[in-house]
Enzyme design. Sequence first.
Site, PDB file in Angstrom:
ATOM      1  N   GLU A  17     -14.553   6.919   9.595  1.00 55.83           N
ATOM      2  CA  GLU A  17     -13.493   6.077  10.166  1.00 55.83           C
ATOM      3  C   GLU A  17     -12.784   6.812  11.303  1.00 55.83           C
ATOM      4  OE1 GLU A  17     -10.902   3.963   7.413  1.00 55.83           O
ATOM      5  OE2 GLU A  17      -9.174   4.634   8.580  1.00 55.83           O
ATOM      6  N   THR A  48     -10.090   1.666  13.260  1.00 57.43           N
ATOM      7  CA  THR A  48      -8.854   1.080  12.727  1.00 57.43           C
ATOM      8  C   THR A  48      -8.180   0.159  13.753  1.00 57.43           C
ATOM      9  OG1 THR A  48      -7.425   2.884  13.435  1.00 57.43           O
ATOM     10  CG2 THR A  48      -8.463   3.121  11.275  1.00 57.43           C
ATOM     11  N   GLY A 108      -2.258  -4.953   6.505  1.00 52.92           N
ATOM     12  CA  GLY A 108      -1.528  -4.086   7.442  1.00 52.92           C
ATOM     13  C   GLY A 108      -0.223  -3.657   6.824  1.00 52.92           C
TER      14      GLY A 108
HETATM   15  C1  LIG Z   1      -9.932   1.673   3.916  1.00 52.37           C
HETATM   16  C2  LIG Z   1      -8.598   1.296   4.479  1.00 52.37           C
HETATM   17  C3  LIG Z   1      -8.464   1.091   5.832  1.00 52.37           C
HETATM   18  C4  LIG Z   1      -7.237   0.722   6.377  1.00 52.37           C
HETATM   19  N1  LIG Z   1      -7.144   0.506   7.722  1.00 52.37           N
HETATM   20  C5  LIG Z   1      -5.981   0.072   8.263  1.00 52.37           C
HETATM   21  C6  LIG Z   1      -5.887  -0.252   9.631  1.00 52.37           C
HETATM   22  O1  LIG Z   1      -6.852  -0.147  10.388  1.00 52.37           O
HETATM   23  N2  LIG Z   1      -4.691  -0.673  10.115  1.00 52.37           N
HETATM   24  C7  LIG Z   1      -3.599  -0.812   9.308  1.00 52.37           C
HETATM   25  O2  LIG Z   1      -2.541  -1.224   9.792  1.00 52.37           O
HETATM   26  N3  LIG Z   1      -3.664  -0.537   7.976  1.00 52.37           N
HETATM   27  C8  LIG Z   1      -4.818  -0.095   7.445  1.00 52.37           C
HETATM   28  N4  LIG Z   1      -4.899   0.175   6.107  1.00 52.37           N
HETATM   29  C9  LIG Z   1      -3.672   0.109   5.290  1.00 52.37           C
HETATM   30  C10 LIG Z   1      -3.385  -1.274   4.717  1.00 52.37           C
HETATM   31  O3  LIG Z   1      -3.137  -2.186   5.752  1.00 52.37           O
HETATM   32  C11 LIG Z   1      -2.168  -1.106   3.816  1.00 52.37           C
HETATM   33  O4  LIG Z   1      -2.515  -0.391   2.675  1.00 52.37           O
HETATM   34  C12 LIG Z   1      -1.410  -2.374   3.478  1.00 52.37           C
HETATM   35  O5  LIG Z   1      -0.123  -1.999   2.999  1.00 52.37           O
HETATM   36  C13 LIG Z   1      -2.073  -3.212   2.387  1.00 52.37           C
HETATM   37  O6  LIG Z   1      -3.190  -3.818   2.859  1.00 52.37           O
HETATM   38  P1  LIG Z   1      -4.116  -4.721   1.908  1.00 52.37           P
HETATM   39  O7  LIG Z   1      -5.125  -5.321   2.773  1.00 52.37           O
HETATM   40  O8  LIG Z   1      -4.532  -3.995   0.689  1.00 52.37           O
HETATM   41  O9  LIG Z   1      -3.012  -5.857   1.485  1.00 52.37           O
HETATM   42  P2  LIG Z   1      -2.962  -6.943   0.376  1.00 52.37           P
HETATM   43  O10 LIG Z   1      -4.226  -7.071  -0.370  1.00 52.37           O
HETATM   44  O11 LIG Z   1      -2.403  -8.171   0.986  1.00 52.37           O
HETATM   45  O12 LIG Z   1      -1.874  -6.315  -0.631  1.00 52.37           O
HETATM   46  C14 LIG Z   1      -0.600  -5.917  -0.144  1.00 52.37           C
HETATM   47  C15 LIG Z   1       0.425  -6.027  -1.266  1.00 52.37           C
HETATM   48  O13 LIG Z   1       0.629  -7.406  -1.578  1.00 52.37           O
HETATM   49  C16 LIG Z   1       0.352  -7.653  -2.939  1.00 52.37           C
HETATM   50  N5  LIG Z   1      -0.294  -8.987  -3.005  1.00 52.37           N
HETATM   51  C17 LIG Z   1      -1.536  -9.295  -2.576  1.00 52.37           C
HETATM   52  N6  LIG Z   1      -1.794 -10.601  -2.796  1.00 52.37           N
HETATM   53  C18 LIG Z   1      -0.673 -11.106  -3.356  1.00 52.37           C
HETATM   54  C19 LIG Z   1      -0.288 -12.411  -3.814  1.00 52.37           C
HETATM   55  N7  LIG Z   1      -1.157 -13.444  -3.766  1.00 52.37           N
HETATM   56  N8  LIG Z   1       0.943 -12.571  -4.337  1.00 52.37           N
HETATM   57  C20 LIG Z   1       1.823 -11.543  -4.419  1.00 52.37           C
HETATM   58  N9  LIG Z   1       1.519 -10.293  -4.014  1.00 52.37           N
HETATM   59  C21 LIG Z   1       0.297 -10.089  -3.490  1.00 52.37           C
HETATM   60  C22 LIG Z   1      -0.549  -6.525  -3.391  1.00 52.37           C
HETATM   61  O14 LIG Z   1      -0.471  -6.291  -4.788  1.00 52.37           O
HETATM   62  C23 LIG Z   1      -0.006  -5.369  -2.576  1.00 52.37           C
HETATM   63  O15 LIG Z   1       1.131  -4.831  -3.184  1.00 52.37           O
HETATM   64  C24 LIG Z   1      -6.105   0.556   5.521  1.00 52.37           C
HETATM   65  C25 LIG Z   1      -6.243   0.784   4.150  1.00 52.37           C
HETATM   66  C26 LIG Z   1      -7.468   1.135   3.618  1.00 52.37           C
HETATM   67  C27 LIG Z   1      -7.583   1.348   2.144  1.00 52.37           C
END
Ligand SMILES: Cc1cc2nc3c(=O)[nH]c(=O)nc-3n(C[C@H](O)[C@H](O)[C@H](O)COP(=O)(O)OP(=O)(O)OC[C@H]3O[C@@H](n4cnc5c(N)ncnc54)[C@H](O)[C@@H]3O)c2cc1C
Length: 315
Positions: A17, A48, A108
């Site tokens: 990455e 990213t 994000g």
């Molecule tokens: C491999 C990897 C790459 C990444 N790359 C980037 C990047 O390029 N740019 C960047 O900005 N960030 C990046 N991140 C960070 C990521 O954006 C953050 O961890 C963010 O805070 C959560 O993203 P997510 O997609 O897991 O969110 P989600 O799956 O939406 O979860 C976020 C929060 O919301 C909660 N949630 C989800 N669905 C619901 C629902 N239906 N009702 C109530 N609560 C809910 C979850 O429990 C969690 O607490 C990366 C993370 C990883 C693991």
Amino acid sequence: MKIQEFYARSPLTYSFEVFPPKTDRGVLKLYDTIAELKALDPSFISVTFAPDRTNRDRTFQIAAHVKKKLGLESMFHFTCIGATEEQIIQDLDMARALDLENILALRGDRPEEAPSAPVRNTFRYAYQLVLLIKDRYDFGMGVAGHPEGHIECQDKEQDLQHLKEKVDAGGEFVITQIFFDNGYYYDFVERAQRIGISVPIIPGILPILNLTQVKRFAALAGATIPPNLARHLERLGDNDAAVRKLGIDYATQQCLGLLEQGVPGIHFYCLNRSASVKAIFKNLGPRWFSGNGNEEISKEKVEVEMVKDQVYGVE
Ligand SMILES: Cc1cc2nc3c(=O)[nH]c(=O)nc-3n(C[C@H](O)[C@H](O)[C@H](O)COP(=O)(O)OP(=O)(O)OC[C@H]3O[C@@H](n4cnc5c(N)ncnc54)[C@H](O)[C@@H]3O)c2cc1C
């Protein structure tokens, strides 16, 4: 090629990455680094995405360069928080026009100053993005997993149900957040499988480069730094070369444990550097990383890289 096909057909899929630099000069330097990483024969490079969307074009440009100029598969990360459906569709149409095939669909991180209540018609969670992509596009699609639970979610089981929601909506593989104790990953995979998540869950490994940086990343990701590792890191303090060496040794041990458990792949958070992963590959040897035609790396080459990295510093 779709990323999930790598996981389906190869016994070990490894990937790197990188993040888009802020300047054109930085992008050129990154292309050199990616060319060096290519010598390790990864299955793909992921790029990213900044959640404020300011660097969108660079993310796409780098992912397209990797695919078209370097002949390596790429995956762009894409975040949805605070964006409208219209903006998202516009962006994804642009990615498709560049022939990008794979996406990591993310929420994000919330900007600190953002209001907690969402603005009308904007996306709030990653599963909403996954649903839109599944409905309109044909990207290979991964989602993020959080072995220690996402930092905003108090209940780990509920967080896991949210991961299942993303997978059920169309996530074809999961890449995890950083962790420094493999026990969290094993436990996470077991619990995920128990609730019916059957897609590959790929461990994300961060070779530590710098004390301040790793503390910041760990705090942001909600990753525990085990007391033993924390003690060693504090002892080395701002001696970056020594911290980097510790990071290589620590990540080597983490990878060895994971590989011996038969993980489907490893995703390395490279931070636009090649030296540490090269050294880790060298430590582990071709037994593990020859599956994708990995070339032998000479000791001299790794040492030269180390010196070069110390001169450049972290971008
Ligand atoms: C491999 C990897 C790459 C990444 N790359 C980037 C990047 O390029 N740019 C960047 O900005 N960030 C990046 N991140 C960070 C990521 O954006 C953050 O961890 C963010 O805070 C959560 O993203 P997510 O997609 O897991 O969110 P989600 O799956 O939406 O979860 C976020 C929060 O919301 C909660 N949630 C989800 N669905 C619901 C629902 N239906 N009702 C109530 N609560 C809910 C979850 O429990 C969690 O607490 C990366 C993370 C990883 C693991």
